[in-house]
Design an enzyme around this catalytic site. Structure first.
Site, short mmCIF file in Angstrom:
data_model
loop_
_atom_site.label_atom_id
_atom_site.label_comp_id
_atom_site.label_asym_id
_atom_site.label_seq_id
_atom_site.Cartn_x
_atom_site.Cartn_y
_atom_site.Cartn_z
N HIS A 186 0.80 -1.03 0.05
CA HIS A 186 0.03 0.12 -0.06
C HIS A 186 0.82 1.16 -0.43
O HIS A 186 1.90 1.25 0.57
CB HIS A 186 -0.88 0.30 1.53
CG HIS A 186 -0.55 -0.03 2.56
ND1 HIS A 186 0.20 1.26 3.28
CD2 HIS A 186 0.47 -0.46 3.10
CE1 HIS A 186 0.31 0.86 4.28
NE2 HIS A 186 0.17 -0.37 4.58
N CYS A 241 4.07 -4.77 6.79
CA CYS A 241 3.35 -4.48 4.76
C CYS A 241 4.50 -4.21 4.36
O CYS A 241 5.12 -4.07 4.83
CB CYS A 241 2.11 -3.27 5.05
SG CYS A 241 0.60 -3.41 5.69
#
Length: 422
Positions: free
Chosen positions: A341, A359
């Site tokens: 992301h 992430c």
């Protein structure tokens, strides 16, 4: 790392039928039994040998044996038609007709073990099977059997298929079947025989079961060839399990595989290398999980995409990991909450320092660039982190070698993988 409840994250992706109440079947006197179609239960209505022919005339061909046996009742709607020709031979034709005269479509398995209806039979219905074949003696043999299917059971499993008609997926997209509750280990071979996959162009493949039986993955030895058409049928309706439950419905899908697109992330360099059709098209600086929340190493695939979402981790027991943050260009790669992301707050250290909660952080510009190009099923491989990807934490079919993968099959797998059943 965004921590979403799995059901909430996958709305619109998995159609999962809720398990019904754990009540007994309509007829407790009969135990559920798999119908393999390979060995007949008894001789058909045309059993016995023909009477002697007049001198000089050849004897009539003996009737072949059909399963289910003539007069059988309470048969599962997953029943397949089997036949045995006396002395050996090959079945050439099966005609299955319902009591109302409707003909049931179906196909013979390539190994000749049985004939499989193209859709589940109807509950509480009488069927007549007429089977023809040629024996080793060259004679034509025929047999007939009339049987009745069981009433609809009260206790079923839930099932799901993560693939949808008309969609285009990445080359790493496994066929993912899901079961709730999981399939008992002793039932998996029979269930796997009812999970059909066909690819065009043809590519061999195999199934792999998670340890608890809640998911099974199908893949080829290598990523799918770009442009492949994948046709799937999970023929689960009415299939009996040893825990007294039955499969709920058949699930089908025909989908396409797109171009070859792959992402490789190296923790040592903190860079993502992006490949399309084998050529490097971009190198992207990243920031992975910090020491206390490392990213998973292994091969994952994009599971879902959200142009904008909110990560809410206020239920995390560690106060340092609790936050509510708006996220752009989020692409889920694990059930545990790891995403690719955009992270504008870490752009200054991307390519140099790991600061995320697990992430793969990229810049806003690179996040949009990736989001605009990826498909669900595109593979991403992360290497060099201290955490190994846990099987089942996402669609982890590619996180193991081919030999490891086929070891999870409930049926023997030929060298190089199995072909289609039909």
């Amino acid at each position: 790392m965004g921590r979403f409840a799995r059901s909430g994250a996958m709305v619109g992706v998995l159609i999962l039928t809720a398990s019904l109440a754990l009540t007994g079947c309509g007829d407790d006197q009969k135990k559920p039994a798999f119908v393999s179609g390979g060995q007949p239960a008894s001789v058909s209505a045309a059993e016995g040998t023909a009477s002697a022919e007049p001198s000089g005339q050849p004897a009539a061909a003996a009737a072949l044996e059909v399963s289910p046996a003539d007069g059988a009742d309470h048969r599962p709607v997953s029943t397949e038609i089997g036949a045995k020709i006396p002395g050996g031979g090959k079945v050439s034709k099966v005609v299955l007709t319902a009591a109302n005269g409707a003909t049931v479509e179906g196909r013979l398995r390539r190994d000749g073990s049985s004939w499989v209806p193209s859709s589940a039979l109807k509950y509480n219905t009488r069927y007549t099977a007429t089977v023809s074949g040629t024996g080793e003696d060259g004679q034509t043999h025929q047999g007939t059997s009339t049987f009745t299917t069981m009433p609809k059971p009260k206790s079923m499993i839930g099932s799901g298929l993560y693939m949808f008609d008309g969609k285009t997926y990445g080359v790493g997209m496994p066929v993912v079947a899901e079961f709730s509750p999981g399939i008992p280990k002793k039932d998996r071979a029979a269930v796997q025989k009812r999970m059909f996959v066909r690819t065009d162009p043809p590519q061999p493949g195999a199934w792999h079961w998670l340890y608890n039986g809640t998911q099974a993955y199908y893949r080829a030895p290598e990523y799918w060839k770009p442009g492949t058409t994948i046709s799937v049928r999970l023929a689960l309706a009415g299939i009996p399990l040893s825990n007294g439950r039955y499969g709920n419905v058949d699930r089908t899908a025909t989908a396409k595989i797109g171009r070859a697109f792959e992402m490789k992330v190296d923790n040592a360099s903190k860079k993502m290398t992006v490949y399309e059709n084998g050529a490097v098209i971009r190198t992207v600086p990243v920031s992975l999980g910090k020491k206390s929340t490392p990213s998973s190493s292994g091969t994952m695939v994009v599971m879902e995409k959200k142009e904008s979402t909110v990560f809410d981790t206020r239920d995390d027991p560690d106060p340092n990991n609790q936050y509510v943050t708006k996220i752009d260009f989020a692409q889920r790669i694990t059930w545990g909450g790891e995403y690719i992301h955009a992270a504008p707050w870490s752009e200054g250290v991307q390519g140099r320092v790991n600061v995320s909660h697990g992430c793969v952080n990229v810049s806003m510009a690179n996040g949009k660039w990736l989001f605009d190009r990826t498909l669900v099923g595109d593979p991403i491989t992360v290497t060099g982190t201290p955490r190994k990807l846990v099987p089942g934490n996402g669609w982890t079919a590619w996180s193991m070698s081919w030999s490891e993968f086929i070891a999870g099959s409930a049926l023997p797998v030929p060298n190089g993988g199995a072909g289609p059943a039909f």
